[in-house]
Design a protein around this motif. Structure first.
Motif, PDB file in Angstrom:
ATOM      1  N   LEU A  21       0.833  -1.211   0.000  1.00 47.96           N
ATOM      2  CA  LEU A  21       0.000   0.000   0.000  1.00 47.96           C
ATOM      3  C   LEU A  21       0.863   1.254   0.000  1.00 47.96           C
ATOM      4  O   LEU A  21       0.618   2.200  -0.769  1.00 47.96           O
ATOM      5  CB  LEU A  21      -0.939   0.006   1.213  1.00 47.96           C
ATOM      6  N   HIS A  63       1.257   4.144  -2.830  1.00 52.15           N
ATOM      7  CA  HIS A  63       0.942   5.521  -2.431  1.00 52.15           C
ATOM      8  C   HIS A  63       2.090   6.460  -2.838  1.00 52.15           C
ATOM      9  O   HIS A  63       1.858   7.566  -3.323  1.00 52.15           O
ATOM     10  CB  HIS A  63       0.705   5.592  -0.924  1.00 52.15           C
ATOM     11  N   GLN A  64       3.312   6.005  -2.634  1.00 49.77           N
ATOM     12  CA  GLN A  64       4.482   6.838  -2.911  1.00 49.77           C
ATOM     13  C   GLN A  64       4.815   6.914  -4.396  1.00 49.77           C
ATOM     14  O   GLN A  64       5.201   7.960  -4.893  1.00 49.77           O
ATOM     15  CB  GLN A  64       5.693   6.309  -2.139  1.00 49.77           C
ATOM     16  N   TRP A  77      -9.199  -1.733  -1.960  1.00 50.66           N
ATOM     17  CA  TRP A  77      -8.168  -0.709  -1.758  1.00 50.66           C
ATOM     18  C   TRP A  77      -7.240  -0.543  -2.947  1.00 50.66           C
ATOM     19  O   TRP A  77      -6.546   0.473  -3.056  1.00 50.66           O
ATOM     20  CB  TRP A  77      -7.343  -1.028  -0.525  1.00 50.66           C
ATOM     21  N   LEU A 110      -3.671   2.177  -6.316  1.00 50.35           N
ATOM     22  CA  LEU A 110      -4.590   2.385  -5.206  1.00 50.35           C
ATOM     23  C   LEU A 110      -5.902   2.955  -5.717  1.00 50.35           C
ATOM     24  O   LEU A 110      -5.919   3.753  -6.654  1.00 50.35           O
ATOM     25  CB  LEU A 110      -3.996   3.378  -4.198  1.00 50.35           C
ATOM     26  N   ARG A 166      -6.182   5.035  -1.016  1.00 48.37           N
ATOM     27  CA  ARG A 166      -5.430   6.248  -0.669  1.00 48.37           C
ATOM     28  C   ARG A 166      -5.876   6.783   0.696  1.00 48.37           C
ATOM     29  O   ARG A 166      -5.049   7.209   1.498  1.00 48.37           O
ATOM     30  CB  ARG A 166      -5.592   7.311  -1.759  1.00 48.37           C
ATOM     31  N   VAL A 170      -4.320   4.635   3.452  1.00 46.92           N
ATOM     32  CA  VAL A 170      -2.906   4.956   3.677  1.00 46.92           C
ATOM     33  C   VAL A 170      -2.788   6.267   4.444  1.00 46.92           C
ATOM     34  O   VAL A 170      -2.031   6.347   5.423  1.00 46.92           O
ATOM     35  CB  VAL A 170      -2.123   5.016   2.343  1.00 46.92           C
ATOM     36  N   ARG A 171      -3.535   7.285   4.051  1.00 46.17           N
ATOM     37  CA  ARG A 171      -3.464   8.579   4.754  1.00 46.17           C
ATOM     38  C   ARG A 171      -3.859   8.436   6.223  1.00 46.17           C
ATOM     39  O   ARG A 171      -3.228   9.013   7.101  1.00 46.17           O
ATOM     40  CB  ARG A 171      -4.348   9.609   4.067  1.00 46.17           C
TER      41      ARG A 171
END
Length: 147
Positions: free
Chosen positions: A38, A42-43, A75, A92, A97, A100-101
């Motif tokens: 994840l 995200h990155q 997800w 994602l 997202r 993850v946040r």
């Protein structure tokens, strides 16, 4: 009969690893391998499964199992690469997202507290020792130890 100090260290390393993984999951709410997937997505954004396996240094079959489970949660999504239909890309979803946040503060808190009150110098020395051990093991991967 006393054990070799190296064996004691290996056993302790295994216990420490299991404790790390278990505590991470109970504090973060995600297993370490799934969280790494994840976070990487995200990155980096969308990625092929092949590239993701290389980036995470994870067995492609294990990665596929994790991805399928995460996909069932809604997800992530998978689709064929528009330029090479032999590749499957992973990205994602909006829900992913958001997950993850929301998880990032828990991760930060876990990292800050994982080593307790160890001074920075000891953490750096531990990192160096583990890197040295890993490099030695990688050099011996294809060579028998009985040389």
């Amino acid at each position: 009969m006393s054990e070799l100090p190296q064996l004691q260290a290996m056993q302790q390393l295994g216990r420490t690893y299991r404790a790390l993984m278990s505590t991470f999951e109970s504090n973060i709410g995600h297993s370490m391998p799934r969280w790494r997937i994840l976070l990487t997505l995200h990155q980096k954004g969308e990625s092929s499964q092949k590239q993701l396996a290389q980036d995470l240094v994870i067995d492609p079959a294990a990665l596929t199992r994790h991805i399928k489970a995460i996909e069932r949660e809604g997800w992530i999504e998978r689709h064929s690469d528009v330029n090479d239909n032999r590749l499957t890309n992973v990205a994602l979803t909006n829900t992913g997202r958001d997950i993850v946040r929301k998880t990032m503060p828990l991760r930060t808190d876990f990292i800050e507290h994982a080593f307790g009150d160890l001074p920075l110098g000891q953490i750096q020395a531990l990192t160096t020792l583990l890197q040295t051990l890993e490099q030695g093991l990688q050099q011996r991967r294809s060579k028998p130890f009985s040389d």
